[in-house]
Scaffold this motif. Sequence first.
Motif, PDB file in Angstrom:
ATOM      1  N   ASP A  93      -6.675   3.268  11.920  1.00  0.00           N
ATOM      2  CA  ASP A  93      -6.425   4.321  11.051  1.00  0.00           C
ATOM      3  C   ASP A  93      -5.242   3.917  10.504  1.00  0.00           C
ATOM      4  N   GLU A  94      -5.183   3.698   8.972  1.00  0.00           N
ATOM      5  CA  GLU A  94      -4.032   3.134   8.488  1.00  0.00           C
ATOM      6  C   GLU A  94      -3.177   4.056   8.314  1.00  0.00           C
ATOM      7  N   ALA A  95      -3.444   5.305   7.949  1.00  0.00           N
ATOM      8  CA  ALA A  95      -2.519   6.556   7.879  1.00  0.00           C
ATOM      9  C   ALA A  95      -1.656   6.988   9.043  1.00  0.00           C
ATOM     10  N   VAL A  96      -2.475   6.552  10.189  1.00  0.00           N
ATOM     11  CA  VAL A  96      -1.632   6.835  11.489  1.00  0.00           C
ATOM     12  C   VAL A  96      -0.560   5.646  11.769  1.00  0.00           C
ATOM     13  N   VAL A  97      -0.993   4.464  11.296  1.00  0.00           N
ATOM     14  CA  VAL A  97      -0.040   3.124  11.297  1.00  0.00           C
ATOM     15  C   VAL A  97       1.055   3.268  10.387  1.00  0.00           C
ATOM     16  N   LYS A  98       0.863   3.961   9.118  1.00  0.00           N
ATOM     17  CA  LYS A  98       1.852   4.018   8.246  1.00  0.00           C
ATOM     18  C   LYS A  98       2.985   5.174   8.973  1.00  0.00           C
TER      19      LYS A  98
END
Length: 215
Positions: free
Chosen positions: A130-135
């Motif tokens: 989940d790229e949003a979580v990573v960011k």
Amino acid sequence: MATIKVHGSAMSTATQRVLACVHEKGLSYEFVSINMQAGEHKLEPYTKINPFGQVPGFEDGDLKLFESRAISQYVAHAYADKGTPLVFSDTKKMAIVAVGLEVEAHHFDGPASKLAFELLYKPMLGMVTDEAVVKEHEAKLVKVLDLYEARLSECKYLSGDTFTLTDLHHLPVVTYLMGTKIKALFEARARVSAWVNDIMARPAWQKVVAMKNNN
């Protein structure tokens, strides 16, 4: 027969935290491998040691403990005269270590572990990152690393000029993150990068890494 038993998985960051402490102290111990894929951590007799069904579990004679940070503090204090001095008898120095331990547990570990899960564990399990979580958690980690960079301009390690439990507690997750793109966040900060290279090269930690790699 060793009176100390460490129950857990060599792949588990929490188990690795305890193993690193035991190795820093140069203690003899028995490693009891818990097959988490088979759910052994949720079954008796293991739950007699850790009733929450998580790893690690720890025994020293008739003493049974769980929670990796509590275990490492016990080992560091109970075997203060052995191996690497990870804690201090001086009250003020120990207070500084105590602050460092709280920072690791409450500010560093959350975003660092979440990033390791998203970028390392999820791909291994065939799940989508989940790229949003990573960011979101990258931003949180950056704030902590900026504070670490400033702190390391004042002393060699996070709680002073000697390696302590504060530094040791960071090792498992930091090592996993070095295998992800998050490595760049550490390398972008010269003092943090030097600190990471220093603590990861410790012989005691290399023994834990070897256990993980041979698992």
